[in-house]
Design an enzyme around this catalytic site. Structure first.
Site, PDB file in Angstrom:
ATOM      1  N   TYR A   1       0.861  -1.186   0.000  1.00 19.65           N
ATOM      2  CA  TYR A   1       0.000   0.000   0.000  1.00 19.65           C
ATOM      3  C   TYR A   1       0.898   1.237   0.000  1.00 19.65           C
ATOM      4  O   TYR A   1       1.555   1.543   0.996  1.00 19.65           O
ATOM      5  CB  TYR A   1      -0.864  -0.043   1.248  1.00 19.65           C
ATOM      6  CG  TYR A   1      -2.059   0.884   1.282  1.00 19.65           C
ATOM      7  CD1 TYR A   1      -3.351   0.360   1.215  1.00 19.65           C
ATOM      8  CD2 TYR A   1      -1.918   2.257   1.431  1.00 19.65           C
ATOM      9  CE1 TYR A   1      -4.461   1.190   1.292  1.00 19.65           C
ATOM     10  CE2 TYR A   1      -3.021   3.090   1.506  1.00 19.65           C
ATOM     11  CZ  TYR A   1      -4.293   2.554   1.437  1.00 19.65           C
ATOM     12  OH  TYR A   1      -5.386   3.375   1.517  1.00 19.65           O
TER      13      TYR A   1
ATOM     14  N   TYR B   1      -5.368   5.376  -7.186  1.00 23.92           N
ATOM     15  CA  TYR B   1      -5.575   5.124  -5.755  1.00 23.92           C
ATOM     16  C   TYR B   1      -7.032   4.752  -5.507  1.00 23.92           C
ATOM     17  O   TYR B   1      -7.924   5.575  -5.736  1.00 23.92           O
ATOM     18  CB  TYR B   1      -5.216   6.377  -4.942  1.00 23.92           C
ATOM     19  CG  TYR B   1      -5.646   6.293  -3.492  1.00 23.92           C
ATOM     20  CD1 TYR B   1      -4.860   5.635  -2.555  1.00 23.92           C
ATOM     21  CD2 TYR B   1      -6.849   6.860  -3.067  1.00 23.92           C
ATOM     22  CE1 TYR B   1      -5.257   5.541  -1.232  1.00 23.92           C
ATOM     23  CE2 TYR B   1      -7.258   6.770  -1.742  1.00 23.92           C
ATOM     24  CZ  TYR B   1      -6.463   6.112  -0.832  1.00 23.92           C
ATOM     25  OH  TYR B   1      -6.858   6.007   0.478  1.00 23.92           O
TER      26      TYR B   1
END
Ligand SMILES: [Zn+2]
Lengths: 147, 388
Positions: free
Chosen positions: B290, B340
Site C-alpha cells: 500500500y 488510488y
C-alpha cells in the site's frame, strides 16, 4: 528568500475539552505544561483519557513536563500574501519532554528559520491566545542555525 | 509447514479509474454496482448468487446497495474496522464467511470517489475533539503531512536518504509505463524528483500518491466451489489482522512507541501472517504494498522482513524492488503511478499476477503479498497464492 515560520492565529479557535483533558488547559492558562501520570503505576498517559493503558487504573496526578525537545517536525509551505513577500512556512512539531517519558505533544514551531529546525533541538514554550484557552506553541531555545 | 487454503478469490472486477471527481455524475454506488457486475461475470455467477458482502474503512450502505443493485439473497454483510489499514482483512472476513458455510459467494468491495472531500485532507474532515485539536493547532491536515514526521525520523535514525524515496517513485513510474490503466506513465528522473516542490518536508509532491476515483470487487468462494469457476482460483493462503497498541491510531495521534514510529505499523501483522501461512518473506514472489506515501513502502519492506530494520533505504536504492529485483513491488504502478482506490487496485494486480495474466508479469509468480495501508489499527495483510 525565506522568512521565519509563521505564528498561526488561534483567537477564533474553540478548544474542545472533556473531564480528562481540562486540567491540561487549566495548566496552559497559567503558562504551565503538565501531563497526567497514573497514581497507581506512574505511567504517563497521553491523551488524557479515563484509564491507564498500562495498569488500567483511573486516577492521575498532573505533573510538570520538564524541558521540551523536538522529536520530529515537518515544514509546510504557506501561500505568501504577494510576490514581494518572502516565502513562509508553517512548522508542525512533535515535542518530547524531559520529565514526562512516553508523552509526545503535537504543536507548532514558530519564529524559526526552517534550516534551524532539527531533531533533538531544545525548545521553549510560547503561549498563544485561543477563544477559550491558551495554546502552547514553541520556539527554538537557540534560534541560530547550528549546522 | 504450509497450511492449505480454505477459500479463494474467483472473480475480479473493476470500473475504469478516474481522476479525482471525474467519475461524476455517476455516484459511488453506481461505480460499486459496475464493479460487482464485472466481478460476478468474471466468476461466472449471477447477481442472485451473491449472498455475502464485505467492506472495510467504514464500509458502504448495505441497504442502498441491495436495493439499487437488486441483490436478493444477501445473508452476510460485514465490515473490517480500521481505515485503509483494514483492506486486506476483507479476505479474512470473506474466507470465514465461506469456509463456515454462512455464505457461498461473498463479494469484497473497495471504492473511493473524491467529490467535495479529499482523502488527502482526511484529518480535517472530522469534527473537532479534545484529541484532534492538537493536529489543528499544528496544521497537520492530512495523512501525508503527519507521516512526513515519521519519514524524517526514519532519516534521522537510520540515515535514509531522499534518493531512496525517489527510487520508490521512479520504480513505480517505470512499472506504470506499460500499464494502460495507469495515470502517471512518464519516466521520472532523479533530477526531476529533487527539483519538485516540497509539500511536507521531507516529502515532495512525487512522494504523495494519486487522488483518483474508482470501484473494485472480488468474489470469494470456499474450496468446494472454487474449482468450478472459469478462472484458476487465487487462494487466500493466510490473512492477519492485528490491533497493536504500539501503533494505535498512528498518524491520527502520533504517540506510537519509538520503534513503531519509524515503522509502517505492520511488524506484528507480518509475524502473524507468516506464521499462519507457514511461509516467510523469501517465499513471496511479488509484493503489492500500500503505497500512499513513498517512505511507507520502505518501512513496509522492513516490517515484512524483506530487508533488516533500518536498511530499507539502501535496499530500494540497490534496485531490489524493480522488475527482476529481489522482491518486485507494485508492478502495476501502485497508488503512486497507476491509481488510488484505498488499496484494492493491489488486489486486482495480485489476482492478475497469480493467474499469469498481468501486464508486467513476474515470471513464475505463485505467491503474492497484499497489505492494508499504514493507518489506525487493525493493520492487516494477506498472502495469496496460485497453489492451494
Ligand atoms: Zn497505571
Amino acid at each position: 528568500m525565506t522568512g521565519p515560520s509563521i505564528t498561526p492565529d488561534f483567537t477564533a479557535l474553540e478548544v474542545p475539552m472533556d473531564t480528562w483533558s481540562e486540567p491540561f488547559w487549566q495548566g496552559t492558562a497559567e503558562h504551565r505544561l503538565t501531563f497526567p501520570r497514573c497514581t497507581t503505576c506512574g505511567t504517563f498517559r497521553w491523551p488524557a483519557g479515563p484509564f491507564c493503558p498500562s495498569c488500567h487504573a483511573q486516577p492521575v496526578d498532573w505533573v510538570p513536563a520538564g524541558e521540551p525537545r523536538i522529536y520530529s517536525f515537518t515544514i509546510l509551505p504557506v501561500r505568501s500574501a504577494g510576490d514581494d513577500e518572502p516565502a513562509r512556512q508553517r512548522i508542525p512539531v512533535l515535542v518530547e519532554f524531559a520529565d514526562a517519558p512516553g508523552v509526545r505533544l503535537v504543536s507548532v514551531l514558530i519564529d524559526a528559520m526552517p534550516e534551524a529546525a532539527a531533531i533533538d533541538a531544545r525548545l521553549v514554550p510560547h503561549w498563544l491566545p485561543a477563544a477559550n484557552a491558551v495554546v502552547p506553541a514553541f520556539r527554538l531555545a537557540s534560534p541560530e542555525i547550528s549546522r | 509447514m504450509t497450511a492449505k487454503a480454505t477459500a479463494a478469490i474467483v472473480g475480479s472486477g473493476s470500473t475504469p479509474y478516474y481522476f479525482r471527481g471525474e467519475s461524476a455524475p455517476q455516484t459511488i454506488y453506481e461505480l460499486i454496482g459496475k464493479a460487482v457486475h464485472a466481478a460476478a461475470a468474471d466468476a461466472g455467477i449471477g447477481l442472485n448468487d451473491i449472498d455475502g458482502l464485505v467492506f472495510f474503512a467504514f464500509g458502504f450502505d448495505t441497504g442502498l446497495l441491495i436495493e439499487q443493485l437488486g441483490l436478493k439473497n444477501v445473508v452476510f454483510a460485514h465490515c473490517v474496522s480500521g481505515f485503509g489499514s483494514g483492506m486486506a482483512g476483507m479476505f479474512d472476513l470473506a474466507a470465514m464467511g465461506v469456509e463456515t458455510g454462512r455464505a457461498k459467494n461473498v463479494v469484497c468491495i473497495g471504492a473511493t470517489q473524491q467529490v467535495g472531500r479529499r482523502v488527502g485532507q482526511a484529518l480535517g474532515n472530522f469534527a473537532a475533539t479534545p484529541d484532534n485539536v492538537f493536529h489543528r493547532i499544528a496544521g497537520l491536515g492530512g495523512p501525508g503531512q503527519a507521516l512526513a514526521l515519521s519519514a524524517r525520523r526514519h532519516m534521522h535514525r537510520y540515515g535514509t536518504r531522499r534518493e531512496a524515496f525517489a527510487e520508490v517513485v521512479m520504480a513505480s513510474r517505470a512499472a506504470a509505463a506499460t500499464r494502460e490503466t495507469a495515470f502517471r506513465r512518464k519516466p521520472l528522473s532523479l533530477d526531476e524528483y529533487m527539483a519538485a516542490p516540497m509539500l511536507a518536508d521531507p516529502l515532495c509532491k512525487f512522494d504523495f500518491c494519486l487522488e483518483t476515483d474508482g470501484a473494485l470487487a472480488f468474489v470469494v468462494n470456499a474450496v468446494d466451489r472454487a474449482a468450478d469457476r472459469p478462472h484458476r482460483p487465487v487462494w487466500i493462503k493466510a490473512v492477519a489482522q492485528v490491533a497493536d497498541p504500539a501503533w494505535g491510531r498512528a498518524f491520527f495521534w502520533l504517540n506510537q512507541t519509538d520503534d513503531a514510529f519509524v515503522s509502517a505499523g505492520a511488524e506484528a501483522v507480518a509475524q502473524r501472517l507468516y506464521a499462519r501461512a507457514g511461509l516467510g518473506p523469501q517465499d513471496i514472489d511479488v509484493a503489492l504494498l500500500y503505497d500512499h506515501f513513498s517512505p511507507l513502502v520502505i518501512m513496509q519492506l522492513e516490517d515484512y522482513g524483506f530487508c533488516p530494520r533500518g536498511e530499507g533505504g539502501a535496499f530500494v536504492e540497490s534496485g531490489a524492488i524493480r522488475a527482476g529485483g529481489t522482491i518486485p513491488v507494485n508492478p502495476h504502478g501502485g497508488h503512486l503511478s497507476e491509481a488510488y482506490v484505498v488499496g484494492v487496485t493491489h488486489v486486482r494486480e495480485a489476482v492478475e499476477q497469480l493467474r499469469g495474466t498481468a501486464v508486467n508479469q513476474v515470471a513464475g509468480a505463485t505467491t503474492a503479498l497484499i497489505t492494508g495501508g499504514p493507518a489506525p489499527v487493525p493493520m492487516t495483510g494477506a498472502i495469496l497464492s496460485s497453489e492451494r
